[in-house]
Design a protein around this motif. Structure first.
Motif, mmCIF file in Angstrom:
data_model
loop_
_atom_site.group_PDB
_atom_site.id
_atom_site.type_symbol
_atom_site.label_atom_id
_atom_site.label_comp_id
_atom_site.label_asym_id
_atom_site.label_seq_id
_atom_site.Cartn_x
_atom_site.Cartn_y
_atom_site.Cartn_z
ATOM 1 N N ILE A 55 38.259 -1.632 -32.382
ATOM 2 C CA ILE A 55 37.957 -2.004 -33.757
ATOM 3 C C ILE A 55 39.272 -2.013 -34.526
ATOM 4 O O ILE A 55 40.238 -1.347 -34.127
ATOM 5 C CB ILE A 55 36.932 -1.030 -34.387
ATOM 6 C CG1 ILE A 55 36.269 -1.669 -35.612
ATOM 7 C CG2 ILE A 55 37.579 0.303 -34.730
ATOM 8 C CD1 ILE A 55 35.064 -0.894 -36.122
ATOM 9 N N ARG A 64 39.473 2.324 -40.900
ATOM 10 C CA ARG A 64 39.009 1.127 -40.204
ATOM 11 C C ARG A 64 38.575 0.127 -41.277
ATOM 12 O O ARG A 64 37.458 0.212 -41.796
ATOM 13 C CB ARG A 64 37.866 1.485 -39.251
ATOM 14 C CG ARG A 64 38.273 2.518 -38.201
ATOM 15 C CD ARG A 64 37.131 2.874 -37.273
ATOM 16 N NE ARG A 64 37.573 3.809 -36.240
ATOM 17 C CZ ARG A 64 37.472 5.136 -36.329
ATOM 18 N NH1 ARG A 64 36.912 5.692 -37.407
ATOM 19 N NH2 ARG A 64 37.903 5.916 -35.347
ATOM 20 N N TRP A 159 29.596 -7.998 -29.077
ATOM 21 C CA TRP A 159 30.610 -7.414 -29.972
ATOM 22 C C TRP A 159 31.908 -8.193 -29.807
ATOM 23 O O TRP A 159 32.466 -8.705 -30.764
ATOM 24 C CB TRP A 159 30.799 -5.936 -29.620
ATOM 25 C CG TRP A 159 31.942 -5.256 -30.314
ATOM 26 C CD1 TRP A 159 33.092 -4.805 -29.740
ATOM 27 C CD2 TRP A 159 32.036 -4.903 -31.706
ATOM 28 N NE1 TRP A 159 33.907 -4.209 -30.679
ATOM 29 C CE2 TRP A 159 33.280 -4.258 -31.898
ATOM 30 C CE3 TRP A 159 31.196 -5.089 -32.799
ATOM 31 C CZ2 TRP A 159 33.704 -3.795 -33.148
ATOM 32 C CZ3 TRP A 159 31.612 -4.621 -34.048
ATOM 33 C CH2 TRP A 159 32.859 -3.987 -34.211
ATOM 34 N N TYR A 309 29.236 -8.206 -39.001
ATOM 35 C CA TYR A 309 30.355 -8.592 -38.141
ATOM 36 C C TYR A 309 30.263 -10.032 -37.669
ATOM 37 O O TYR A 309 31.193 -10.529 -37.017
ATOM 38 C CB TYR A 309 30.466 -7.626 -36.955
ATOM 39 C CG TYR A 309 31.297 -6.407 -37.314
ATOM 40 C CD1 TYR A 309 32.679 -6.484 -37.389
ATOM 41 C CD2 TYR A 309 30.693 -5.197 -37.634
ATOM 42 C CE1 TYR A 309 33.444 -5.394 -37.746
ATOM 43 C CE2 TYR A 309 31.451 -4.087 -38.000
ATOM 44 C CZ TYR A 309 32.828 -4.206 -38.063
ATOM 45 O OH TYR A 309 33.595 -3.121 -38.431
ATOM 46 N N LEU A 318 38.483 -8.852 -37.217
ATOM 47 C CA LEU A 318 38.341 -8.075 -35.991
ATOM 48 C C LEU A 318 39.056 -8.759 -34.828
ATOM 49 O O LEU A 318 39.776 -8.115 -34.052
ATOM 50 C CB LEU A 318 36.859 -7.896 -35.670
ATOM 51 C CG LEU A 318 36.518 -7.076 -34.425
ATOM 52 C CD1 LEU A 318 37.044 -5.656 -34.533
ATOM 53 C CD2 LEU A 318 34.996 -7.062 -34.190
#
Length: 386
Positions: A55, A64, A159, A309, A318
């Protein structure tokens, strides 16, 4: 250090051992018993378990940015833990709770696609409510929408994605590599490594033999094993590796190897002689996916984070940090129009945003079934141990 420099499991054998050690066989959970009381409206929090170095962080790694922005926008704080270092190890950690119909203490997890297939088969993860996730519906890469293990992507959302291909040192080798079969040339004897993990290695090698990995058979697998066993006995293959192939390639001890696309992007920053190849016969496209375990206490909050995301701007931020294949193609335009020369360069990198020519050579491999796994893992691991 890239996230994938961490050691990975061999795929199957350790998971079977971990499950047996619990004294209870893996148990399928019926759909009606997977959801629990969702406390999302009351508790503006969620527990997110991920791999280390996977991340975006600020310069001193104490914050983050994308997670902090999500919390500021939604009021949902994220308890983020980097506890997943190995698929099989994590399976062993959470399986006692899941097979006994208990909470895991986690609302969101990330596992590799072959492990995600196991969770789906066992009924250990919940369907996501896509009516709450318009960004996924709109922006998920079409090539990642329909894996065989999760038809329609109801239980999983990538992801990050990546490619298993070939890395080599072009200057030291003195020629190009274009095909998987090029690895078996005489001038590479003793200077080639393959990945030790069954799930990480077999698809690319089968593609080199002309196999359609979306529908490979047991005969294809055993033919591959015969081939690799012969190469090992002739000492053509130097060794089998986890992610430590990076060191071998960097030092020149190895001239060519199976490799992950994201690792090579980072290697190229220090050594421009390192090349990554999607072979002419094809390469494996894989994903590591977000999933919501059974009885998660904050399912709606987790669904909101997953959808967040998939906003192109967030996905771009990202992708710029992790350097794997971005599952949100629209993020490419965000980087290209950023006005930042380095970010614009990432937008043109086919290892982050594969072009059409590369995509035609990528395939998502059929998963190893539960009936096949024990036999195939034993066969493969016996070769790795030669």
């Amino acid at each position: 250090m890239s996230r994938r420099t961490l050691l990975r499991g061999l795929g199957g054998a350790a998971a079977l051992t971990a499950t047996a050690a619990c004294g209870v066989p893996a148990a399928y959970v019926e759909p009606g018993r997977r959801s629990g009381r969702d406390l999302s409206a009351r508790d503006r929090v969620l527990d997110f378990a991920n791999w280390p170095l996977y991340i975006d962080t600020d310069d001193d790694t104490s914050k983050r940015p994308t997670l902090d922005a999500f919390a500021e926008r939604t009021g949902i704080s994220v308890r983020y833990t980097e506890e997943i270092n190995d698929n099989d190890e994590f399976f062993g950690k959470v399986s006692p709770a899941l097979m006994n119909h208990q909470e895991t203490g986690r609302d969101l997890i990330v596992v590799s696609d072959w492990m995600a297939a196991r969770f789906v088969r066992l009924g250990w993860v919940q369907e996501m409510d896509r009516s709450r996730q318009p960004n996924i519906t709109r922006h998920l890469d079409p090539q990642l929408r329909g894996p065989a293990f999760d038809e329609g992507r109801l239980h999983s959302v990538p992801w990050q994605s990546g490619i298993t291909g070939i890395a080599y040192n072009r200057r030291k080798l003195g020629r190009e590599i274009r095909s998987t079969t090029d690895l078996w040339a005489g001038d590479l004897r003793g200077r080639v490594t393959l990945l030790s993990g069954l799930d990480e290695s077999f698809a690319l090698l089968m593609q080199g033999n002309g196999v359609d990995v979306t529908r490979w058979t047991g005969d294809d697998f055993h033919a591959l094993c015969e081939q690799v066993e012969g190469l090992v006995r002739r000492r053509h293959i130097r060794r089998f590796t986890g992610n430590d192939y990076i060191k071998d390639l960097s030092t020149g001890d190895v001239l060519a190897c199976q490799a992950y696309s994201g690792d090579v992007i980072q290697l190229q920053a220090d050594n421009p002689d390192i090349e990554f190849v999607v072979p002419e016969e094809g390469a494996e496209l894989w994903a590591e996916s977000l999933m919501i375990p059974n009885l998660a206490s904050h399912k709606a909050n987790a669904e909101a984070l997953v959808d967040y995301y998939y906003e192109p701007e967030v996905a771009a931020e990202l992708a710029a940090w992790v350097n794997y294949v971005c599952p949100v193609p629209a993020a490419r335009d965000v980087l290209a129009d950023s006005g930042d020369e380095e970010l614009a360069g990432l937008a043109e990198d086919p290892l982050i945003f594969p072009d059409d020519a590369m995509r035609r050579r990528l395939a998502i491999a059929r998963d190893i079934t539960s009936e096949e796994r024990a036999e195939f893992a034993r066969r493969w691991n016996s070769i790795v141990g030669l």
